[in-house]
Design an enzyme around this catalytic site. Structure first.
Site, PDB file in Angstrom:
ATOM      1  N   GLY A   8       0.662  -1.065   0.186  1.00 58.94           N
ATOM      2  CA  GLY A   8      -0.139   0.118  -0.088  1.00 58.94           C
ATOM      3  C   GLY A   8       0.584   1.297   0.292  1.00 58.94           C
ATOM      4  N   ALA A   9       0.682   2.475  -1.247  1.00 61.17           N
ATOM      5  CA  ALA A   9       1.621   3.280  -1.074  1.00 61.17           C
ATOM      6  C   ALA A   9       1.120   4.408  -1.225  1.00 61.17           C
ATOM      7  CB  ALA A   9       2.459   3.077  -2.740  1.00 61.17           C
ATOM      8  N   GLY A  10       0.135   4.989   0.051  1.00 62.15           N
ATOM      9  CA  GLY A  10      -0.591   5.109   0.281  1.00 62.15           C
ATOM     10  C   GLY A  10      -0.477   6.921   0.973  1.00 62.15           C
ATOM     11  N   ASP A  33       2.776  -2.221  -5.146  1.00 69.36           N
ATOM     12  CA  ASP A  33       0.884  -1.361  -4.194  1.00 69.36           C
ATOM     13  C   ASP A  33       0.389  -2.170  -6.062  1.00 69.36           C
ATOM     14  OD1 ASP A  33      -1.445   0.796  -5.382  1.00 69.36           O
ATOM     15  OD2 ASP A  33      -0.810   1.298  -3.610  1.00 69.36           O
ATOM     16  N   ALA A 221     -10.908   9.239  18.146  1.00 72.98           N
ATOM     17  CA  ALA A 221     -12.822   9.899  19.380  1.00 72.98           C
ATOM     18  C   ALA A 221     -12.022  10.554  19.265  1.00 72.98           C
ATOM     19  CB  ALA A 221     -12.637   8.350  19.639  1.00 72.98           C
ATOM     20  N   CYS A 272      -9.227   9.729   8.685  1.00 68.08           N
ATOM     21  CA  CYS A 272      -9.452   8.791  10.269  1.00 68.08           C
ATOM     22  C   CYS A 272     -10.941   9.511  10.779  1.00 68.08           C
ATOM     23  CB  CYS A 272      -8.691   9.233  10.894  1.00 68.08           C
ATOM     24  SG  CYS A 272      -7.074   8.358   9.677  1.00 68.08           S
ATOM     25  N   PHE A 273     -10.914  10.608  11.335  1.00 67.53           N
ATOM     26  CA  PHE A 273     -11.733  10.627  12.141  1.00 67.53           C
ATOM     27  C   PHE A 273     -13.150  10.128  12.024  1.00 67.53           C
ATOM     28  CE2 PHE A 273     -10.139  14.709  14.339  1.00 67.53           C
ATOM     29  CZ  PHE A 273      -8.981  14.336  14.246  1.00 67.53           C
TER      30      PHE A 273
END
EC number: 1.1.1.22
Length: 480
Positions: A8-10, A33, A221, A272-273
């Protein structure tokens, strides 16, 4: 020589591996990737992601001990340590739809590792994953192991976009979770030795697997909760004439609370959140804890409320209609110093305005027109699938134009919405912008970055989140 391979190359895999390569010249790092376009970009002069300082790091190491490749099987077979940072989107259908993480990409990665591995491997979870993922991955690997020993570690990333390289060079902590068996402890030690090249020993924390997985969800969170807390207070400030900046400053001077993450805004975004909180909610529900689940759900509800409140404020201020009016949107990324638009509040604000038939002109210094059109045309959660699995060329939204200049975006506009806190927006020539706009000219500052008094002197009607309301706005109901 220790060999590391990252699947994964993100946003996570690329920068993390580049810094490991820079700090550990005796380690060979290969990022793989399935997307050849993405790998070609990592091997080119123009990297696929914008992150301050990333270019320098990559250019120092690329071709020396940092490589980018699409030959996934070869590099997995050769690696001692395999980092997995693949997409973990939110499920859109089936069990847990809208909350649970979709582990399809994770599972196929695990099966491929089991298929091609010919020697013992340490497999490291780098993507944010739900608690107990490691257990599922462990089962897949051991049931397909052909006598090979796999150790699973959880090593969540705590990077903030815009400062990712700085965060990697000088992390608050590196968290490594592993099994509490002799083999598990040896695997933890192996990964610890990589980080110990540049991270002080006391900042490398080791825990059991579940603690490491849950720490990541809990940290996000808590951060999102702070933003929703100050945004909830911002609505009360507007209703009472208090100033949210003054309140947040007073609250933040308490050393137990601290000043960070207390800026009121149009809402939080980023990859993410929301996803991690939904995930936390789902895990709580699955474990029979509905009260805990509802508590965390509220953080997202306030965030959605803040975005719709902003749209309502725009529409109600402009005589309750924005139909066929040009609205300039300054900033589309979810925060400054990144080109990332995942879950950016700008998407919901623009969709809200488009729902009222506004004509929108957008300027962001780092986001391309193609990306903006994709974001406005995509379904919720689609962004989190690999690019080649996303809808190919979404139909462009006709009422939206994208410009490469703030003055062009604001020309003939009735209102300006500031949705990202790019530094350049603080220094625009607002008198020039005012002269080019339709009157009355409105500015809706969703990031509290402009000097409201100065703008009012120029002639603007200004709305800043959580600040005392302009006389004009006092008569306009905040909820449309």
């Amino acid at each position: 020589m220790v060999k590391i391979c990252c699947l994964g190359a993100g946003y996570v895999g690329g920068p993390t591996m580049a810094v490991i390569a820079l700090k550990c010249p005796d380690v060979e790092v290969v990022v793989v990737d399935i997307s050849s376009n993405r790998i070609n970009a990592w091997n080119s002069e123009t990297l696929p992601i914008y992150e301050p300082g990333l270019d320098d790091v990559v250019k120092q190491c690329r071709g020396r001990n940092l490589f980018f490749s699409t030959d996934i099987e070869k590099h997995i077979a050769e690696a001692d340590i395999i980092f997995v940072s693949v997409n973990t989107p939110t499920k859109t259908r089936g069990l847990g739809a809208g909350k649970a993480a979709d582990l399809t990409y994770w599972e196929s990665a695990a099966r491929m590792i089991a298929d091609v591995a010919k020697s013992d491997k340490v497999v490291v979870e780098k993507s944010t994953v739900p608690v107990k993922t490691a257990e599922a991955i462990e089962k897949i690997l051991t049931h397909n192991s052909k006598g090979i020993n796999f150790q699973i570690l959880s090593n969540p990333e705590f990077l903030a976009e815009g400062t990712a390289i700085k965060d990697l060079f000088n992390p608050d902590r590196v968290l490594i979770g592993g099994r509490e068996t002799p083999e598990g402890k040896a695997a933890v030690q192996k990964l610890k030795e990589v980080y110990a090249h540049w991270v002080p020993e006391d900042r490398i924390l080791t825990t059991n697997l579940w603690s490491a997985e849950l720490s990541k969800l809990a940290a996000n969170a808590f951060l999102a909760q702070r933003i929703s807390s100050v945004n909830a207070i911002s609505a009360l400030c507007e209703a009472t004439g208090a100033n949210v900046s003054e309140v947040a400053y007073a609250v933040g001077t308490d050393s137990r609370i601290g000043p960070k993450f207390l800026n009121a805004s149009v809402g939080f975004g980023g990859s993410c959140f929301q996803k991690d909180i939904l995930n936390l909610v789902y895990i709580c529900e699955c474990n029979g804890l509905p009260e805990v689940a509802n508590y965390w759900k509220q953080v997202i509800k306030i965030n959605d409320y803040q975005k719709s409140r902003f749209v309502n404020r725009v529409v109600s201020s402009m005589f309750n209609t924005v139909a066929n009016k040009k609205i300039a949107v300054l900033g589309f990324a979810f925060k400054k110093d990144t080109g990332d638009t995942r879950e950016t509040p700008a998407i919901d604000v623009c969709k809200g305005l488009l729902g009222d038939k506004a004509k929108i002109s957008i300027y962001d210094p780092q986001v391309t027109e193609d990306q903006i059109q994709r974001d406005l045309a995509m379904n919720k959660f689609d962004w989190d699938h690999p690019l080649h699995l996303q809808p190919m060329s979404p139909t462009a939204v006709k009422q939206v134009t994208v410009t490469w200049d703030a003055y062009e975006a604001t020309k003939d506009a009735h209102g300006v919405c500031i949705l990202t806190e790019w530094d350049e927006f603080k220094n625009l020539d607002y008198a020039k912008i005012y002269d080019g706009m339709q009157k009355p000219a409105f500015i809706f500052d969703g990031r509290n970055i402009v000097d409201t008094e100065k703008l009012r002197e120029i002639g603007f009607i200004v709305y800043s989140i959580g600040k005392p309301l302009d006389a004009w706005l006092k008569d306009m109901p905040a909820v449309a």
